[in-house]
Write a protein that holds these residues in place. Structure first.
Motif, PDB file in Angstrom:
ATOM      1  N   ARG A  58     -63.076 -96.202 -29.147  1.00  0.00           N
ATOM      2  CA  ARG A  58     -63.103 -94.927 -28.427  1.00  0.00           C
ATOM      3  C   ARG A  58     -61.742 -94.378 -28.015  1.00  0.00           C
ATOM      4  NH1 ARG A  58     -66.132 -91.560 -27.218  1.00  0.00           N
ATOM      5  NH2 ARG A  58     -65.910 -91.493 -24.999  1.00  0.00           N
ATOM      6  N   GLY A  59     -60.683 -95.159 -28.130  1.00  0.00           N
ATOM      7  CA  GLY A  59     -59.397 -94.763 -27.584  1.00  0.00           C
ATOM      8  C   GLY A  59     -58.883 -93.421 -28.067  1.00  0.00           C
ATOM      9  N   ILE A  60     -58.869 -93.203 -29.360  1.00  0.00           N
ATOM     10  CA  ILE A  60     -58.391 -91.931 -29.912  1.00  0.00           C
ATOM     11  C   ILE A  60     -59.479 -90.878 -29.844  1.00  0.00           C
ATOM     12  CG2 ILE A  60     -57.611 -90.785 -32.028  1.00  0.00           C
ATOM     13  CD1 ILE A  60     -55.455 -92.502 -30.899  1.00  0.00           C
ATOM     14  N   GLU A  61     -60.690 -91.242 -30.210  1.00  0.00           N
ATOM     15  CA  GLU A  61     -61.806 -90.295 -30.258  1.00  0.00           C
ATOM     16  C   GLU A  61     -62.006 -89.555 -28.941  1.00  0.00           C
ATOM     17  OE1 GLU A  61     -66.374 -91.264 -29.832  1.00  0.00           O
ATOM     18  OE2 GLU A  61     -65.675 -91.751 -31.852  1.00  0.00           O
ATOM     19  N   MET A  62     -61.911 -90.280 -27.829  1.00  0.00           N
ATOM     20  CA  MET A  62     -62.210 -89.653 -26.539  1.00  0.00           C
ATOM     21  C   MET A  62     -61.171 -88.615 -26.126  1.00  0.00           C
ATOM     22  SD  MET A  62     -59.912 -90.927 -24.100  1.00  0.00           S
ATOM     23  CE  MET A  62     -60.802 -90.454 -22.690  1.00  0.00           C
ATOM     24  N   LEU A  63     -59.991 -88.649 -26.703  1.00  0.00           N
ATOM     25  CA  LEU A  63     -58.980 -87.651 -26.359  1.00  0.00           C
ATOM     26  C   LEU A  63     -59.370 -86.262 -26.854  1.00  0.00           C
ATOM     27  CD1 LEU A  63     -55.743 -89.702 -27.029  1.00  0.00           C
ATOM     28  CD2 LEU A  63     -56.668 -89.020 -24.804  1.00  0.00           C
ATOM     29  N   GLY A  64     -60.244 -86.197 -27.851  1.00  0.00           N
ATOM     30  CA  GLY A  64     -60.715 -84.916 -28.363  1.00  0.00           C
ATOM     31  C   GLY A  64     -61.890 -84.337 -27.601  1.00  0.00           C
ATOM     32  N   GLU A  65     -62.429 -85.092 -26.664  1.00  0.00           N
ATOM     33  CA  GLU A  65     -63.569 -84.605 -25.888  1.00  0.00           C
ATOM     34  C   GLU A  65     -63.108 -83.606 -24.839  1.00  0.00           C
ATOM     35  OE1 GLU A  65     -65.272 -88.200 -24.351  1.00  0.00           O
ATOM     36  OE2 GLU A  65     -65.907 -88.873 -26.333  1.00  0.00           O
ATOM     37  N   PRO A  66     -63.931 -82.601 -24.553  1.00  0.00           N
ATOM     38  CA  PRO A  66     -63.542 -81.610 -23.541  1.00  0.00           C
ATOM     39  C   PRO A  66     -63.432 -82.226 -22.152  1.00  0.00           C
ATOM     40  CG  PRO A  66     -65.801 -81.234 -24.281  1.00  0.00           C
ATOM     41  CD  PRO A  66     -65.245 -82.352 -25.103  1.00  0.00           C
ATOM     42  N   ARG A  67     -62.602 -81.626 -21.349  1.00  0.00           N
ATOM     43  CA  ARG A  67     -62.405 -82.020 -19.951  1.00  0.00           C
ATOM     44  C   ARG A  67     -62.595 -80.787 -19.082  1.00  0.00           C
ATOM     45  NH1 ARG A  67     -61.250 -85.779 -22.957  1.00  0.00           N
ATOM     46  NH2 ARG A  67     -60.205 -87.684 -22.390  1.00  0.00           N
ATOM     47  N   TRP A  68     -62.597 -81.013 -17.790  1.00  0.00           N
ATOM     48  CA  TRP A  68     -62.714 -79.936 -16.815  1.00  0.00           C
ATOM     49  C   TRP A  68     -61.601 -80.068 -15.788  1.00  0.00           C
ATOM     50  CZ3 TRP A  68     -66.372 -76.135 -17.242  1.00  0.00           C
ATOM     51  CH2 TRP A  68     -67.394 -76.365 -18.158  1.00  0.00           C
ATOM     52  N   MET A  69     -61.063 -78.943 -15.376  1.00  0.00           N
ATOM     53  CA  MET A  69     -60.031 -78.932 -14.341  1.00  0.00           C
ATOM     54  C   MET A  69     -60.146 -77.618 -13.574  1.00  0.00           C
ATOM     55  SD  MET A  69     -55.929 -79.477 -14.704  1.00  0.00           S
ATOM     56  CE  MET A  69     -55.852 -81.245 -14.423  1.00  0.00           C
ATOM     57  N   ARG A  70     -59.865 -77.683 -12.270  1.00  0.00           N
ATOM     58  CA  ARG A  70     -59.836 -76.464 -11.468  1.00  0.00           C
ATOM     59  C   ARG A  70     -58.525 -75.737 -11.762  1.00  0.00           C
ATOM     60  NH1 ARG A  70     -63.668 -75.806  -7.617  1.00  0.00           N
ATOM     61  NH2 ARG A  70     -64.839 -77.613  -6.940  1.00  0.00           N
ATOM     62  N   LEU A  71     -58.654 -74.523 -12.299  1.00  0.00           N
ATOM     63  CA  LEU A  71     -57.487 -73.716 -12.640  1.00  0.00           C
ATOM     64  C   LEU A  71     -57.761 -72.257 -12.287  1.00  0.00           C
ATOM     65  CD1 LEU A  71     -56.758 -75.245 -16.152  1.00  0.00           C
ATOM     66  CD2 LEU A  71     -55.346 -75.510 -14.099  1.00  0.00           C
ATOM     67  N   PRO A  72     -56.698 -71.508 -11.960  1.00  0.00           N
ATOM     68  CA  PRO A  72     -56.905 -70.097 -11.621  1.00  0.00           C
ATOM     69  C   PRO A  72     -57.416 -69.303 -12.826  1.00  0.00           C
ATOM     70  CG  PRO A  72     -54.563 -70.641 -11.617  1.00  0.00           C
ATOM     71  CD  PRO A  72     -55.308 -71.904 -11.877  1.00  0.00           C
ATOM     72  N   GLU A  73     -58.115 -68.228 -12.516  1.00  0.00           N
ATOM     73  CA  GLU A  73     -58.611 -67.334 -13.557  1.00  0.00           C
ATOM     74  C   GLU A  73     -58.254 -65.911 -13.168  1.00  0.00           C
ATOM     75  OE1 GLU A  73     -62.551 -66.869 -16.296  1.00  0.00           O
ATOM     76  OE2 GLU A  73     -62.799 -67.711 -14.333  1.00  0.00           O
ATOM     77  N   PRO A  74     -57.408 -65.225 -13.924  1.00  0.00           N
ATOM     78  CA  PRO A  74     -56.738 -65.697 -15.129  1.00  0.00           C
ATOM     79  C   PRO A  74     -55.616 -66.671 -14.792  1.00  0.00           C
ATOM     80  CG  PRO A  74     -55.961 -63.507 -14.609  1.00  0.00           C
ATOM     81  CD  PRO A  74     -57.050 -63.836 -13.611  1.00  0.00           C
ATOM     82  N   LEU A  75     -55.242 -67.451 -15.785  1.00  0.00           N
ATOM     83  CA  LEU A  75     -54.165 -68.431 -15.638  1.00  0.00           C
ATOM     84  C   LEU A  75     -52.831 -67.705 -15.832  1.00  0.00           C
ATOM     85  CD1 LEU A  75     -53.515 -71.457 -15.303  1.00  0.00           C
ATOM     86  CD2 LEU A  75     -53.551 -71.622 -17.792  1.00  0.00           C
ATOM     87  N   PRO A  76     -51.995 -67.633 -14.773  1.00  0.00           N
ATOM     88  CA  PRO A  76     -50.733 -66.890 -14.903  1.00  0.00           C
ATOM     89  C   PRO A  76     -49.701 -67.628 -15.744  1.00  0.00           C
ATOM     90  CG  PRO A  76     -50.920 -67.843 -12.718  1.00  0.00           C
ATOM     91  CD  PRO A  76     -52.203 -68.153 -13.435  1.00  0.00           C
ATOM     92  N   ASP A  77     -48.775 -66.866 -16.339  1.00  0.00           N
ATOM     93  CA  ASP A  77     -47.708 -67.461 -17.158  1.00  0.00           C
ATOM     94  C   ASP A  77     -46.838 -68.410 -16.353  1.00  0.00           C
ATOM     95  OD1 ASP A  77     -48.283 -66.273 -19.634  1.00  0.00           O
ATOM     96  OD2 ASP A  77     -47.326 -64.413 -18.998  1.00  0.00           O
ATOM     97  N   ALA A  78     -46.585 -68.086 -15.100  1.00  0.00           N
ATOM     98  CA  ALA A  78     -45.669 -68.882 -14.271  1.00  0.00           C
ATOM     99  C   ALA A  78     -46.410 -69.901 -13.406  1.00  0.00           C
ATOM    100  CB  ALA A  78     -44.843 -67.953 -13.392  1.00  0.00           C
ATOM    101  N   PHE A  79     -47.585 -70.332 -13.817  1.00  0.00           N
ATOM    102  CA  PHE A  79     -48.382 -71.267 -13.030  1.00  0.00           C
ATOM    103  C   PHE A  79     -47.717 -72.630 -12.953  1.00  0.00           C
ATOM    104  CE2 PHE A  79     -51.939 -74.379 -12.783  1.00  0.00           C
ATOM    105  CZ  PHE A  79     -52.355 -74.064 -11.499  1.00  0.00           C
ATOM    106  N   ASP A  80     -47.600 -73.191 -11.738  1.00  0.00           N
ATOM    107  CA  ASP A  80     -47.056 -74.531 -11.543  1.00  0.00           C
ATOM    108  C   ASP A  80     -48.209 -75.522 -11.675  1.00  0.00           C
ATOM    109  OD1 ASP A  80     -45.836 -76.887 -10.821  1.00  0.00           O
ATOM    110  OD2 ASP A  80     -45.041 -76.129  -8.937  1.00  0.00           O
TER     111      ASP A  80
END
Length: 147
Positions: A58-80
């Motif tokens: 599973r080591g390589i395969e799982m890197l292709g699976e989708p993830r979730w993260m809290r991010l602003p919408e829209p995501l600004p260019d200068a986002f830290d």
């Protein structure tokens, strides 16, 4: 950065790095947790051979699976990107994919960018923070239906 006591694991068939074997504890020298290349846990502590087998499968395969993260919408260019590591980030959960990784950092991008989202990958330190989730956050389906 990947902790110094983690053991790099390479697939026996072709030598490809597929993850790390992290000691389960200082008192238990017999058990290891299989960890992905970005430092996510892939299973319960087990003996060295079993943990290595998990990484081989599973080591390589799982890197292709989708993830979730809290991010602003829209995501600004200068986002830290460091702001997204807070577990209390006030933004919506957004699907992301991993696009690159190393022992010191990994890069993600939005899986489904909206109009106005920045198109540059976000860079985070390895190992992966709890802010990056492999499972769909509770209530995400309800929010999609209501929009």
């Amino acid at each position: 950065m990947i902790p110094a006591n983690w053991i790099a694991h390479h697939r026996l068939t072709d030598g490809t790095p597929v993850g790390y074997l992290a000691p389960a504890s200082e008192r238990d020298a017999e058990s290891f947790s299989p960890m992905s290349l970005i430092g996510e846990t892939l299973g319960e502590p087990q003996d060295l051979a079993e943990a290595g087998a998990v990484l081989d499968m599973r080591g390589i395969e799982m890197l292709g699976e989708p993830r979730w993260m809290r991010l602003p919408e829209p995501l600004p260019d200068a986002f830290d990107a460091v702001d997204a590591l807070s577990p209390d980030a006030p933004w919506p959960w957004r699907p992301v994919v991993i696009v690159d990784w190393s022992a010191t950092e990994y890069r993600i991008r939005l899986a489904h960018p909206s109009p106005g989202d920045a198109s540059v990958p976000l860079v985070f330190p390895t190992p992966a923070a709890p802010a990056l989730r492999r499972t769909t956050p509770d209530g995400i389906e309800e929010r999609r239906i209501n929009h």
